[in-house]
Design an enzyme around this catalytic site. Structure first.
Site, short mmCIF file in Angstrom:
data_model
loop_
_atom_site.label_atom_id
_atom_site.label_comp_id
_atom_site.label_asym_id
_atom_site.label_seq_id
_atom_site.Cartn_x
_atom_site.Cartn_y
_atom_site.Cartn_z
N ILE A 1 -11.96 0.83 -1.14
CA ILE A 1 -11.06 0.63 -2.26
C ILE A 1 -11.66 1.29 -3.51
O ILE A 1 -12.88 1.44 -3.63
CB ILE A 1 -10.79 -0.85 -2.54
CG1 ILE A 1 -12.08 -1.58 -2.90
CG2 ILE A 1 -10.12 -1.49 -1.35
CD1 ILE A 1 -11.82 -2.94 -3.51
N LYS B 1 -9.65 6.87 4.06
CA LYS B 1 -10.99 6.44 4.46
C LYS B 1 -12.06 6.92 3.48
O LYS B 1 -12.90 6.14 3.05
CB LYS B 1 -11.30 6.96 5.87
CG LYS B 1 -12.74 6.78 6.33
CD LYS B 1 -13.06 5.31 6.56
CE LYS B 1 -14.55 5.03 6.55
NZ LYS B 1 -15.08 4.86 5.19
N HIS C 1 -9.16 4.57 -1.36
CA HIS C 1 -7.84 3.96 -1.20
C HIS C 1 -7.52 3.04 -2.38
O HIS C 1 -7.69 1.84 -2.30
CB HIS C 1 -7.85 3.20 0.13
CG HIS C 1 -6.53 2.55 0.50
ND1 HIS C 1 -5.30 3.02 0.08
CD2 HIS C 1 -6.26 1.47 1.29
CE1 HIS C 1 -4.35 2.24 0.59
NE2 HIS C 1 -4.90 1.29 1.31
N CYS D 1 0.83 -1.22 0.00
CA CYS D 1 0.00 0.00 0.00
C CYS D 1 0.86 1.26 0.00
O CYS D 1 0.33 2.37 -0.09
CB CYS D 1 -0.92 0.03 1.21
SG CYS D 1 -1.64 -1.56 1.60
#
Lengths: 385, 136
Positions: free
Chosen positions: A209, A328, A332, A83
């Site tokens: 996501i 958030k 992401h 990430c």
């Protein structure tokens, strides 16, 4: 080492881009960053990405993005650090320019996630963990964070609801960010009753996501120019590693790599945590926010959650965080996230953050965490005109 | 995992064989070639007793590929009596009965199967130690 600036920024809105492919999105971000910097051709391109091989069956992204961006011939690399892939790409672009190896480098982060089945994405994300001793046990990436959150609650005496402040703040800020995936506020009550994914982590503890791409142009300070360009100086670029598996850490509730990379960044910039006007932290899960805050010296151990409970992280409070929605609520897209953080910090420092503008912001910090804390990149950015 | 990968890791996965560093006595699981504490070579096998306690746990509702039909299931960080933490599923227990500190012991169970024709992956899970849980 030369002083280095971010001379241009580009991003696309995070979302479900069924009409845009992985390469299309990367090209959009790269071209808009180059246009913003008024530069035609970089010498090097670093593409941060985690999942293209698994979800799009596409590797060799360095050459692919360079070609489709009209840059065939330049040097180009794909950079992977789970990430934290995008911040890793920035770190390498920084090293290339600061070290005098080139005068114009582009760091881009891109991820395409929403066209794959969710169990495929869950499996793919778990490759950030130890494949044999974590993932093979059936532990999803969310579950690893859940193990941290459960232990944190046990050890320091918190309840699930205590973590809500991070998510509520992120959504409030995303409402003012036209590039955010979830441009709407949530209430503490919604947080408390959200569906559990891996107890105690719910949907509203977790970053959504999405598909996305963001990019920056990195140049030496003396070539980056003056207004109308608005170069942002990279005061510090630092990273550090820890064990990949949670169970191999010195203490699972301490993000040693985050503390190391933040410490190196503070030393390099000659500043401390209290000098930072805004902090784009890695709020992939609310527990990660708490642990990152503690590792960066903004709260003592076991008190990171307190900052959100007290409202100290709101836009105009003492320590503004996730000022454009964070992972958030901006969304992401994992391998692109680190450069969204940097682009957002640049918007704040350039005075272009719209209704979310923090008045007089001159020093920003970003922290991008790969895995459950295994590879952590911290950048400190400064307005320099 | 491939069959050779299963074979390579059979001792640690089926018998909890880790290492004790011969230089600094650090207790290691899973095994590795270089001790993370003193950086010396670590190649002395150590057979863990398989007894420990729950350090943390989570009930997984959204599972990865091949684990979906087990969901919901409980995963945990287990602290072995000898010291190391490891990651494993808990079995033979109701999720609501799990607590931090619960005494557990290692058992060998099926982790997943790669379809009707594929490999079946076995490994360690942990279950409560009934006589010790009763005291809670």
């Amino acid at each position: 080492m030369r002083d280095v600036c971010i001379a241009g920024i580009g991003q696309i809105a995070v979302g479900e881009h069924w009409d845009r492919s992985l390469r299309d999105m990367a090209v959009d971000a790269v071209v808009s960053a180059l246009n913003d910097a008024q530069v035609e051709r970089p010498q090097m391109l670093f593409v941060g990405n985690m999942l293209s091989g698994q979800l799009s069956l596409q590797e060799n992204l360095g050459a692919l993005v360079a070609d489709y961006a009209g840059l065939r011939g330049i040097e180009a690399f794909k950079i992977e650090a789970a990430c934290a892939s995008a911040a890793a790409a920035l770190r390498l672009a920084y090293l290339a320019v600061a070290g005098g190896m080139c005068d114009v480098a582009v760091a881009c982060g891109v991820e395409k996630m929403t066209e794959s089945r969710s169990d495929r994405v869950t499996t793919a994300l778990a490759t950030a963990a130890d494949a044999v001793y974590e993932a093979e046990q059936g532990v999803s990436f969310v579950a690893l964070n859940a193990l941290l959150m459960q232990r944190y609650m046990h050890q320091y005496g918190y309840r699930r609801e205590d973590f809500g402040g991070f998510a509520v703040n992120a959504h409030a800020n995303a409402a003012g960010n036209p590039w955010a995936m979830f441009q709407r506020p949530i209430t503490p009550e919604q947080f408390a009753t959200a569906r559990l994914i891996a107890a105690p982590i719910s949907l509203l503890d977790s970053a959504g996501i999405g598909d996305g791409a963001a990019a920056v142009v990195v140049m030496p300070a003396d070539l980056a120019g003056q207004p109308p360009r608005k170069p942002v100086r990279i005061r510090a670029s630092a990273s550090a590693t820890d064990a990949v598996a949670l169970h191999d850490r010195r203490d699972p509730l301490v993000l040693d790599a985050a503390a190391l990379s933040a410490g190196r960044a503070y030393a390099e910039a000659g500043v401390g945590p209290q000098d930072v006007d805004l902090f784009e932290l890695h709020d992939a899960f609310t527990i990660m926010s708490a642990l990152s805050i503690e590792a960066c010296g903004l709260a003592p151990r076991g008190h990171g959650v307190g900052l959100a409970k007290e409202g100290a992280i709101a836009l105009h409070a003492a320590h503004p965080m996730s000022t454009m929605g964070g992972l958030k609520a901006r969304g992401h897209p994992v391998g692109a996230t680190g450069l969204y953080q940097v682009v957002e910090a640049c918007l704040q420092l350039r005075g272009e953050a719209g209704v979310n503008q923090i008045k007089g912001a001159s020093l920003a910090m970003t922290q991008n965490i790969g895995g459950s804390g295994a590879n952590v990149f911290t950048h400190i950015l400064e307005r320099c005109w | 995992m491939s069959s050779s990968s299963h074979w390579r890791t059979r001792r640690q996965r089926l018998a909890l064989v880790g290492e004790q560093c011969p230089h600094c006595q650090a207790m290691l699981f899973p095994p590795r070639d270089i001790c993370p504490s003193c950086h010396g070579p670590a190649k002395e096998p150590y057979h863990y007793g398989g007894v420990g306690s729950v350090y943390s746990f989570s009930e997984v509702y959204t599972a990865p590929d091949a684990y979906e039909h087990y969901a919901p299931y409980v995963v945990a960080l287990v602290q072995l009596e000898e010291g190391p933490l490891l990651t494993a599923q808990l079995t033979d227990v109701e999720p609501e009965d799990v607590y931090v500190g619960m005494p557990v012991e290692m058992v060998t169970r099926r982790l997943r199967a790669e379809g009707p024709e594929g490999l079946i992956s076995y490994g360690y899970k942990f279950r409560p130690v009934p006589e010790r849980v009763a005291a809670h």
